[in-house]
Scaffold this motif. Sequence first.
Motif: not given
Lengths: 328, 307
Positions: A58, A61-62, A65, A70, A72, A75, A78, A291, A296, A299-300
């Motif tokens: 992860p 992967y962050t 992303i 992306v 929410l 998901l 992308m 959220w 997303m 957020s990443a």
Amino acid sequence: MATSTTKARTGEEPPGRTGAAGTARRRGALMHRLDVKGAPYVFVAPFFVVFAAFSFYPLVYTSWISLHDVELATLDVMEWVAFDNYVELWGDSRFWNALQNTITIGVISTVPQLMMALGLAHLLNYRMRASLFFRVASLVPYATSVAAAALVFTMIFERDFGMINWALGTVGIDPVNWEADKWPAQAAISTIVIWRWTGYNALLYLAAMQAIPADRYEAASLDGASRWQQFIHVTVPGIRSTIVFTIVLSTIGATQLFGEPLIFGQGPNGITGGADNQYQTLGLLLYEEGWKNYQMGRSATVAWAMFMLLVLAFVAQRLIKRLRSRTS
Amino acid sequence: MTTQSLPARTDAPARTPAGQPAGRGGRRLLRQRAGRQHHAGPLAYVLLAIMAVLSIFPLYWTMVAASTDNTRVSQTPPPFLPGPNLFSNLARAWDEAAMGKAMVNSLIVAGVIALSTVLFATLAGFAFAKLRFKGRNLLLMLVIGTMMVPPQLAVVPLFMMMAELGWSQQLPAVIFPTLVSAVGVFFMRQYLSEALPDELVEAGRVDGAHSLRIFWSIVLPVARPAMSVLFMITFVHAWNDFFWPFVVLDMTNPTVPVALTQLSAGYVRDQSLIMAGALLGTLPLLVMFIVFGRKIVSGIMAGAVKG
């Protein structure tokens, strides 16, 4: 040592033996060697497998992303946007505000916390009655969850009937608006952090203090050092590595601050960190982007910003340390 | 001095050489230096008493607020003594915050995480402390390095993974990512390096025991004191963990900390109810602290000597 034992054992075997007994023994030796060589990897495997699947993958992967859009709700869709998220974050005043809040709340919670922990550890290091009681008592806040602690302190810091404002009133100080005003709010949030972690850090210091050799204190008192001088010149240097360890831990904790400000700003303002974002941290911003705004990818990006902040903090710490050792 | 907790095992295996009590590690260090300490003066007692009051007061006041009603809570001066409504408020909080379900969930989550962390940390800690293998130092460095990585950095992909696995709002989403702990591995390695004599492992080898058998009948008995400490510390952490459960669980299936946020979310704040909930959520751990306080304290200290 395991390996030397193995060699000794296989070496002891009488050479040139034949027959069923010999085969069985050779097979036993093979199994034994396989076991000695392979078992350590089997023993450490669970840690690395779980870590790889749920932390390392992860983590990598962050960054992938963060280069995408992306939503929410969808998901699996992308859309590649390269560095757009980073550019937007750089131009977003909320980001700079959250960054600043994270740093200020981090400093005003970590510095007093570790200083108080040092003092508390020094007190706990005295020979005394009821020392176990005092140790357990100072560790009680550590058993309290962020959620419960933040709820209680929110009430204690309440503007109209909170205990703090009542206490201030009895000595003639006007009530403080702990929730709405920036610095009081940040101070209140820091109080929760300080309350929960001071005792824990004090125990770490206490353990390190008890490992300092007694002759250092004897030498210092022969030189005529007062107790305070002994504390500064023997105790503090003696536990330096533990102090560094706690600074690292608290810095990581401060970067991720989330539950305290979220619950302190109860209700609809929780995620935004107060009506004017006056205590929104990077952790809250990360959650809000992902959220609440359903982005997303952005957020990443905030997650990466948090990581960079951490890296910068450690580089700065290193630099300060090097400068200090050069000047002294 | 009270540092010689973590009782030395009395039912140690027959193979333990005499004079080698299991777990002699850091505590021996602590004990032999105890002699030089100054006695505490009155000032030290006063300061410590103030610290103890500051530590305990918020929890005491939680109980006070949870035992009154809202009009009483919002009077000045605020109440300092418990009122008559404790049990009715606790019952209300139990219903409104779905505390029953939350407690069971937290118990499962914290229990499973603590068990698996202890098992895998002991296995890996034993390997790192007493077994020789290629890449050992490199792998150990990796373990230590992973302690520095903040979990929030992985939260977005983790959420996507859980959605894909169909685990959103399910307990496995909370359990799986924390089944192991780098701190735990390091802690057990430090403990076993000191507490487990090399000769004991060698004796097992000479007797022809394979590694798993050695782990089971030699390492586990020696490691048990450290294991119980690690279990309690991990349990506390898992019970109190907030960020990831808050992200991945919802109010239909919460852990205790997540359920508590539900109580404060309304526009009209029912303070006594909120405090009753906070008290409920903290109670299990407080009981654990009262029963095992000494063990937890010495465990945190033992883990820190080489920290």
